[in-house]
Write an enzyme that holds these catalytic residues in place. Structure first.
Site, PDB file in Angstrom:
ATOM      1  CG  ASP A   1      -1.782   1.398   1.306  1.00  9.65           C
ATOM      2  OD1 ASP A   1      -1.888   1.963   0.431  1.00  9.65           O
ATOM      3  OD2 ASP A   1      -2.443   1.414   2.522  1.00  9.65           O
TER       4      ASP A   1
ATOM      5  CE  LYS B   1      -1.903   6.885  -3.537  1.00  4.84           C
ATOM      6  NZ  LYS B   1      -2.332   6.117  -2.333  1.00  4.84           N
TER       7      LYS B   1
ATOM      8  CD  GLU C   1      -5.115   3.501  -2.322  1.00  6.08           C
ATOM      9  OE1 GLU C   1      -5.857   4.300  -2.006  1.00  6.08           O
ATOM     10  OE2 GLU C   1      -3.814   4.172  -2.673  1.00  6.08           O
TER      11      GLU C   1
ATOM     12  CG  ASP D   1      -9.352   4.006   0.657  1.00  4.61           C
ATOM     13  OD1 ASP D   1      -8.885   4.407   1.622  1.00  4.61           O
ATOM     14  OD2 ASP D   1      -8.657   3.508  -0.252  1.00  4.61           O
TER      15      ASP D   1
END
Length: 574
Positions: free
Chosen positions: A8, A69, A146, A169
């Site tokens: 992850d 990210k 994810e 999420d």
């Protein structure tokens, strides 16, 4: 071949997991399963990752980067110590650290990984993630979403459960909602929606703004005008760190007393900052963000052609899902369907490990689980349309709509638009905008040999076929002659077009070549990383540093940039 793992790669934290006796397990980094997604250069210009890098944020903000990210798949650059890096290079350092941690724990080499990305990531962002994995020395076995990974982590331990699942999420920087159906050991994705720039860091910023406002009103201190340079950065760094702690504390208590002693000086007086913030005030500050996520939940439900009443299980994951306001909003919509048995910090990595285990037959038979996914972004081509001002090009025609179950195939027929047209170029695009220029171009296909007739008298059939393995096949057939052209794009391995950033250094400090800040950083990196390179790479690095020195001495900025970029790429390749 070595071990395969699940990773992850998060905005604020990252985790690595593997299959241990048929069960997914997160690998601890010493005392914790969480590695901060922070990269920096220490005072000797050695690359540091995780807690060490996070510890120096306050005192060395110019040599530390967070939240990279959010830059993945863009031309934005990261500046560390005056030196430019791509987001992919920075992310590769995080993955290298996770690989190191995993190999130290497992006492064996890790060669492959399944890496997760937000469901809303486009092809360029996914490709950048894959490249980061390769730069870290990993074979990227698969990229998965994810929320799907989190559903896998839940499903592997609940194989007998059936019903509709909604995964909410929200991590440090991104937010996704995915609706799935669980039935007989399979996960059928119905729809995914998301916001790529919304997460816990945005919640932190609201507290930061509150503190800065209180500084101005209660202490007559204006952070943006009363101090400059490193002093401002240091103060802001302390405020941000305290804001994050405050957000976390407000998940368990109603009121937090924020104390920042010796924060600043005003007219010779030291400011010992102190203020209270309540959970109710925090809820007010982030209410717009929370509302945006709930709107996205409704979008995902509508796309899946379901209502809240149709959902049987709600899985909140990501560290920011612990915020009480989020839980209360989900409860208002879904009642008591929320499940808390999946660790929100570890669920995605665990699910990635499950997918890795399935791919490598470490999870088989009755203990296995299957995924039936959808197309996350529409795919189509550029067309000409008849408008009030005549024929205009630049419009986007979708052949495969997002949320379409895979495999899928569709054919559209298009007429020629000009007299005696003998060829046609079919552009292949990904995105949701009606104008083709606002979408991502994946490639193009040309077909020749169209009979020379008047506009509209000849036509071509364009077919898009997208299979469950991520292969997009595009074919064009001239209807009157049967002449055909085709191409295939591996949507997982596809090398997205890249444009080199035009950002350049406008100014170099005069004098000796090591005085240019960017070049000095490169030299320090060369000194700190050269010994870790293979022998042949060391020779290449030595030659490049010599060429770089010559370019600086000769004030040849083009060559300076060229050799600097090549040397940096070489140093970060190993």
């Amino acid at each position: 071949m070595g071990r395969i793992v699940g990773i992850d790669l998060g905005t604020t934290t990252s985790e690595i997991a593997y299959i241990n006796n048929g069960e997914p397990e997160v690998i601890k980094n010493g005392y914790s399963s969480i590695t901060p997604s922070v990269v920096g250069l220490d005072k000797n210009y050695n690359v540091i990752v995780g807690e060490k890098a996070k510890d120096q944020i306050l005192n060395a903000s110019d040599r530390t980067v967070v939240e990279v990210k959010r830059k993945m798949g863009t031309n934005d650059l990261v500046i560390l110590g005056g030196k430019k890096f791509t987001p992919t290079q920075i992310s590769s350092e995080i993955l290298k650290e996770l690989k190191r941690v995993g190999e130290q724990y497992l006492q064996e080499e890790i060669t492959e990984a399944v890496i997760t990305v937000p469901a809303n990531f486009n092809d360029a962002q996914r490709q950048a993630t894959k490249e980061a994995g390769e730069k870290a020395g990993l074979i990227v076995n698969q990229i998965i979403n994810e929320p799907t990974a989190a559903a896998l982590a839940f499903g592997i331990n609940n194989l007998g459960t059936e019903g509709n699942v909604l995964v909410y999420d929200i991590g440090g920087g991104t937010f996704d909602v995915t609706v799935l159906e669980m039935i007989e050991g399979s996960l059928d994705v119905r729809a995914s929606r998301g916001i790529n720039r919304l997460g816990g860091k945005d919640f932190d910023e609201k507290i930061v703004e509150e503190i800065i406002s209180a500084l101005k009103s209660n202490y007559s201190f204006d952070l943006y005008n009363d101090v400059q340079g490193n002093e401002k950065l240091n103060i802001l760094g302390r405020i941000k760190a305290e804001a994050e702690k405050t957000k976390i504390a407000l998940s368990s208590i109603q009121v937090v007393d924020i104390q920042l002693p010796f924060l600043a000086q005003k007219d010779g007086e030291i400011i010992n900052f102190e203020m209270e913030i309540s959970r109710s005030r925090f809820d007010e500050l982030i209410s717009d963000y929370v509302s945006q996520t709930m709107d996205t939940v409704n979008e995902a439900l509508q796309a899946a052609k379901l209502t809240a009443a149709d959902i049987d299980i709600v899985l909140p994951i990501g560290g920011s899902s612990r915020v009480p306001a989020i839980y209360e909003n989900l409860k208002n919509i879904f009642g008591n369907k929320i499940r808390g048995k999946v660790n929100p910090d570890e669920a995605v990595a665990l699910g990635a490990a499950v997918q890795a285990g399935i791919n490598k037959n470490e999870i088989v038979g009755n203990n296995s689980i299957a995924i039936f996914d959808v197309c996350n972004h529409s795919l189509g081509t550029e067309v000409v349309r008849d408008t009030a001002n005549g024929y205009k090009d630049g419009f986007y025609d979708r052949l495969i709509l997002r949320d379409t179950h895979l495999p899928f195939s569709r054919t559209n027929r298009y007429n020629t638009t000009s007299d005696y047209q003998e060829s046609v170029i079919v552009g292949i695009y990904q995105g949701e905008d009606n104008l083709v220029e606002n979408n991502i171009k994946l490639g193009e296909l040309e077909v020749n040999g169209i009979p020379a007739n008047k506009a509209g008298e000849e036509c071509v059939d364009v077919t898009f076929k997208y299979n469950i393995n991520g292969i997009l096949e595009v074919s064009v057939i001239v209807v009157s002659t049967g002449k055909e052209a085709s191409t295939t794009i591996n949507m997982f391995n596809y090398d997205a077009p890249k444009t080199k950033s035009e950002e350049k250094i406008d100014d170099f400090m005069s004098g000796a070549w090591t005085q240019a800040s960017e070049i000095q950083t490169t030299v320090m990196l060369y000194k700190s990383r050269r010994s870790n390179l293979p022998e042949e790479a060391q020779k290449q690095a030595d030659a490049l540093i010599k060429k770089l020195k010559e370019a600086v001495i000769n004030n040849d900025y083009d060559k300076m940039d060229y050799y600097d970029d090549n040397l940096t790429a070489l140093l970060f390749e190993y």
